[in-house]
Enzyme design. Structure first.
Site, mmCIF file in Angstrom:
data_model
loop_
_atom_site.group_PDB
_atom_site.id
_atom_site.type_symbol
_atom_site.label_atom_id
_atom_site.label_comp_id
_atom_site.label_asym_id
_atom_site.label_seq_id
_atom_site.Cartn_x
_atom_site.Cartn_y
_atom_site.Cartn_z
ATOM 1 N N CYS A 136 5.519 -22.565 18.790
ATOM 2 C CA CYS A 136 5.651 -24.006 18.983
ATOM 3 C C CYS A 136 5.388 -24.388 20.440
ATOM 4 C CB CYS A 136 7.035 -24.473 18.548
ATOM 5 S SG CYS A 136 7.292 -26.239 18.778
ATOM 6 N N CYS A 139 7.550 -27.213 21.761
ATOM 7 C CA CYS A 139 8.916 -26.829 22.127
ATOM 8 C C CYS A 139 8.934 -26.029 23.433
ATOM 9 C CB CYS A 139 9.551 -25.957 21.046
ATOM 10 S SG CYS A 139 9.186 -26.444 19.366
ATOM 11 N N ASP A 140 7.981 -25.122 23.616
ATOM 12 C CA ASP A 140 8.094 -24.135 24.696
ATOM 13 C C ASP A 140 7.029 -24.240 25.785
ATOM 14 O OD1 ASP A 140 10.214 -23.068 23.264
ATOM 15 O OD2 ASP A 140 8.927 -21.709 22.125
#
Ligand code: FAD
Ligand code: NAP
Length: 322
Positions: A136, A139-140
């Site tokens: 992701c 997300c990261d």
């Protein structure tokens, strides 16, 4: 004793399919209950710009899903923040047990549990998950400011992840096993034009390498599938974007599935192999897998559940009269 409730329609999943089913089922006066699961809003909550949702030339995925939730709530749907652990479809009413311990029964069930990211399944990928290996970018990606990263895959997700990562990383290498991408042409154009992106064609990931203490990625070993040559690419982040598998664990032993777990539905319908059980969205769709097609199937499922319940009610009244 754990809570037990009966509802006419239970919707499992809070992606575009689930929320759309909730809007239609509520407007049909079916008083549905929708379970959000561990990813409220579904897959679009882990992306950024969505450019193909009709009516919005650009909308952020998480914002779109908040709007869908608000819409479902505004129509009167009951949204429950719980995950369904088990589902018994062997007899009606169907029975679901949630993480909270609550037991729910329902006359009809709409399954909208969507899909989850696939992994390559190699030991070094598993070892560095959360320590440099991710599925992701939204997300990261932020953790890789000024660093080199690689993305594995050649579909829409891989290309979007690679483009998104150029906002942070100094260099993004897209590694794809073939010599052409599967993603939409408009995304490919953006990728090819981006000076931070390099593409390694005909190449597979062999291993993720890194440090033990602290655990962290330092590079990847890749293999050219045409020449067999193995090479090393230094990088701090590895983003796996090789597609999605249907989340059919709840029902895979009870409903007919195909193509690696996708729930089979009747032609032009969301009806599954059990009357009263409907499946919508990525859970059943191995071809299109889009937000708009999922929403469309959510609508179909609610309308089909309404018809099923009306026929069930009519049968009940006839048997009382007889
Ligand atoms: P999902 O969105 O997968 O939602 C599944 C829901 O089920 C989740 O809420 C989850 O919590 C819930 N759930 C699962 N199991 C349980 C359980 N046991 N109990 C309770 N709840 C459960 N499509 C587009 O059209 N345009 C795009 O730009 C686009 N971008 C994308 C970007 C990324 C990074 C990804 C991964 C996908 C993208 N897609 C896009 C595809 C799109 O997100 C999916 O087609 C769509 O979200 C599928 O909707 P769905 O309702 O079937 O399920
Ligand atoms: P996908 O379209 O199935 O693409 C998966 C990619 O990963 C393919 O390029 C595939 O290679 C590669 N791959 C698969 N297994 C692999 C393995 N073991 N090793 C190496 N490479 C592997 O999946 P996706 O990109 O996640 O997209 C899923 C669905 O969501 C699609 O329908 C997509 O359109 C949709 N989506 C849409 C958008 C958008 O509309 N903007 C954005 C994201 C996702 P091959 O090409 O060789 O098969």
């Amino acid at each position: 004793m754990s809570e037990q409730r009966h509802v006419k329609v239970m919707i499992i999943g809070s992606g575009p399919a689930g929320y759309t089913a909730a809007v239609y089922a509520t407007r049909a006066m079916l008083e549905p209950v929708l379970f959000q699961g561990i990813q409220p809003g579904g897959q679009l909550t882990i992306t950024t710009e969505v450019e193909n949702w009709p009516g919005d030339s650009m909308v952020m995925g998480p914002d779109l899903m908040v709007r869908m939730e608000e819409h479902a709530k505004a129509t009167g749907a009951e949204i429950i923040s719980d995950h369904i652990n088990s589902l018994d479809l062997s007899k009606r009413p169907f029975t679901a047990v949630a993480d909270s311990g609550a037991v729910w029964t329902a006359d009809a069930v709409i399954l909208a549990t969507g899909a989850q990211a696939k992994w390559l399944g190699m030991a070094s990928e598993e070892k560095f998950k959360g320590f440099g290996v991710s599925a992701c970018a939204t997300c990261d990606g932020f953790f890789y400011r000024g660093q080199d990263v690689v993305v594995i895959g050649g579909g829409n997700t891989a290309v979007e992840e690679a483009l998104f990562l150029t906002n942070f990383a100094s260099k993004v290498t897209l590694i794809h096993r073939r010599d052409s991408l599967r993603s939409e042409k408009i995304l490919q154009d953006r990728l090819f034009k981006n000076p931070k992106v390099e593409i390694l064609w005909d190449t597979t990931l062999e291993e993720v390498t890194g440090t033990e203490d602290p655990l962290g990625v330092e590079g990847v070993q890749v293999r050219n599938v045409k020449t067999g040559v193995i090479s090393e690419i230094p990088c701090k982040g590895v983003f796996i974007a090789i597609g999605h598998a249907p989340s059919s664990e709840l029902v895979k032993d009870q409903l007919e599935t195909h193509m690696g777990g996708y729930v089979v539905t009747a032609p032009d319908s969301t009806a599954t192999s059990i009357p009263g059980v409907y499946a919508a969205g990525d859970l059943t769709d191995h071809i299109y897998r889009q937000a708009v097609t999922s929403a469309g199937m959510g609508c179909m499922a609610a309308l089909e559940a309404e018809k099923f319940l009306a026929e069930m009610e009519a049968d009940d009244s006839r048997s009382k009269v007889a």
